[in-house]
Design a protein around this motif. Structure first.
Motif, PDB file in Angstrom:
ATOM      1  N   LYS A  21       3.085   6.065   7.337  1.00  0.00           N
ATOM      2  CA  LYS A  21       1.935   5.358   6.764  1.00  0.00           C
ATOM      3  C   LYS A  21       2.135   3.851   6.892  1.00  0.00           C
ATOM      4  CE  LYS A  21      -0.783   4.873   2.562  1.00  0.00           C
ATOM      5  NZ  LYS A  21      -0.484   3.949   1.506  1.00  0.00           N
ATOM      6  N   ARG A  22       3.347   3.365   6.568  1.00  0.00           N
ATOM      7  CA  ARG A  22       3.634   1.922   6.670  1.00  0.00           C
ATOM      8  C   ARG A  22       3.559   1.464   8.130  1.00  0.00           C
ATOM      9  NH1 ARG A  22       2.756  -2.934   5.004  1.00  0.00           N
ATOM     10  NH2 ARG A  22       4.441  -4.370   5.437  1.00  0.00           N
ATOM     11  N   MET A  72       5.682   8.529   4.199  1.00  0.00           N
ATOM     12  CA  MET A  72       5.514   7.151   3.726  1.00  0.00           C
ATOM     13  C   MET A  72       5.878   6.153   4.820  1.00  0.00           C
ATOM     14  SD  MET A  72       6.757   7.737  -0.249  1.00  0.00           S
ATOM     15  CE  MET A  72       7.512   6.180  -0.346  1.00  0.00           C
TER      16      MET A  72
END
Length: 156
Positions: free
Chosen positions: A60-61, A57
């Motif tokens: 991804k950010r 995550m």
């Protein structure tokens, strides 16, 4: 790829978030993974799985921020006219449904923060307000029904 129009302030906030995630964020995730790995069998280690998911995550950010900044075009607020509602316009509107006046600044989706009064030009309200002038009344379909909004003032 579409251009991502940002204010100078919005661009700098995204840059700061990116640098924080690349530095502190990656360091913390690496420590969590190392801790979980030290606890033994990785096939049944929920902490390891959670840390790896958090890492995914985070990456991804980071990719989203890098993309947003790579396609960013900084708008100078001084160039924003006040004859119509544009991106970066500060708009005072009267909501006929709740008999209340509110003020929003229209920004890109990356800068949107409702708590700060910044709404995305891609939101239903943002789309309805774009291009409107003082005294225009726009109707907006939202999940709660139809809003009737009157433009009272447009500022930079």
């Amino acid at each position: 790829m579409d251009k991502n129009y940002l204010s100078r302030e919005g661009y700098e906030e995204l840059e700061e978030e990116l640098e924080d995630l690349k530095g502190r964020g990656r360091r913390e995730i690496a420590e969590e993974i190392a801790e979980a790995r030290a606890k033994g069998d990785l096939s049944e280690n929920a902490e390891y799985d959670a840390a790896k998911e958090a890492q995914g995550m985070l990456e991804k950010r980071i990719a989203e921020l890098e993309n947003a900044l790579a396609n960013a075009r900084i708008l100078d607020e001084e160039d924003i006219k006040t004859d119509k509602v544009y991106l970066l316009s500060k708009v005072t509107i009267y909501n006929h449904n709740v008999d209340k006046e509110v003020q929003y600044t229209l920004v890109s989706k990356d800068e949107a923060d409702f708590k700060k009064g910044k709404i995305s030009v891609e939101s239903p309200i943002g789309q309805a307000l774009l291009g409107s002038e003082v005294d225009d009344v726009v109707k907006v379909d939202v999940p709660a029904g139809e809003l009737k909004l009157e433009v009272k003032k447009i500022e930079r």
